[in-house]
Scaffold this motif. Sequence first.
Motif, mmCIF file in Angstrom:
data_model
loop_
_atom_site.group_PDB
_atom_site.id
_atom_site.type_symbol
_atom_site.label_atom_id
_atom_site.label_comp_id
_atom_site.label_asym_id
_atom_site.label_seq_id
_atom_site.Cartn_x
_atom_site.Cartn_y
_atom_site.Cartn_z
ATOM 1 N N GLY A 16 -8.666 30.194 -45.020
ATOM 2 C CA GLY A 16 -7.993 31.200 -44.084
ATOM 3 C C GLY A 16 -8.621 31.640 -42.657
ATOM 4 N N ASP A 25 -7.356 32.731 -50.715
ATOM 5 C CA ASP A 25 -7.529 31.514 -49.486
ATOM 6 C C ASP A 25 -8.188 30.274 -49.723
ATOM 7 N N ARG A 37 -2.458 31.801 -47.845
ATOM 8 C CA ARG A 37 -3.275 32.250 -46.962
ATOM 9 C C ARG A 37 -3.316 33.761 -46.354
#
Length: 290
Positions: A139, A163, A173
């Motif tokens: 992420g 993530d 994400r």
Amino acid sequence: MSENPQVDPRQGFGAYQGPGQAPPPMPGQAPPPVPPQAPAPPQAPAAPSAWSQPVPPGGPGGPGSPGPRPNRSRLWLIGGAAALVAAVIAGVLVATSGDDDGKSEASGKPPGVPGDAAKPEAPPEDPSEGKTFSKVPKGCELIKASTIEKIAPGGECTPGLMDDKDLASMITRMPRWEAPNPGSDYQSLDVNVTVSPSAADMYDMHKKVAMKDMGPTYKVTDSRSLSGLGEKAFVVHAVDDSLVWVKLLVREGNALVRTEFVYSTSSDRTEKQTEADAITAARDVLGSMS
């Protein structure tokens, strides 16, 4: 003995008299008088021949003429054209007539062959349509550090719960960037990425939700489609008593990308600037995936 008298070779065939006629006079005798003949019966006058008719002044079609006679070659052409049209119609009916199952007797022929309708060409495929992503970075790596410093100075990233966990059917994400000490002017950037075969349906669903007013003070002030970003892109502006939202949705193939800026109404930010920052963040996200 023959009943017909012999012809005298000295007199020739012209002296021959048939049966029942008087014999020719002998030499030295006067010819017998010719018996009177009955007058020939009167005959009806013959119909005048078309070739003997006088041509009217000025030729056919001149003064007094009922009009020009039809041209025989023109009549032949008209008759031939009618026959040709009838033949073509008959051929089309035979070619398009199907069997009991509705299949054409001309099936199997390439398009354009007589007896088979030409098939329309398929439209060219959009190079971006159906793009498939399978790799998405973590992420906090979706947006470049240089981009964050430009659009959200001092923002620190907090990764989402999913993530670093990819499912077989979906990749998610959900990072967030916030300033550690926002002070009186709050500001945050949320990014939500979903890679799934149902990205198109999710795009439509989130678009409907983003366009709705929520609560007594949360009002949508602007919403419209954007071009030049992914296959589809849509932006929504909303405001309440103290905060402003700029939400951007982008669909690209099997990916749905959402970037959302939230900031205080007391901030010196403008909605136009914030919309441009949301677009910049979305471009970074799409560029990081493969």
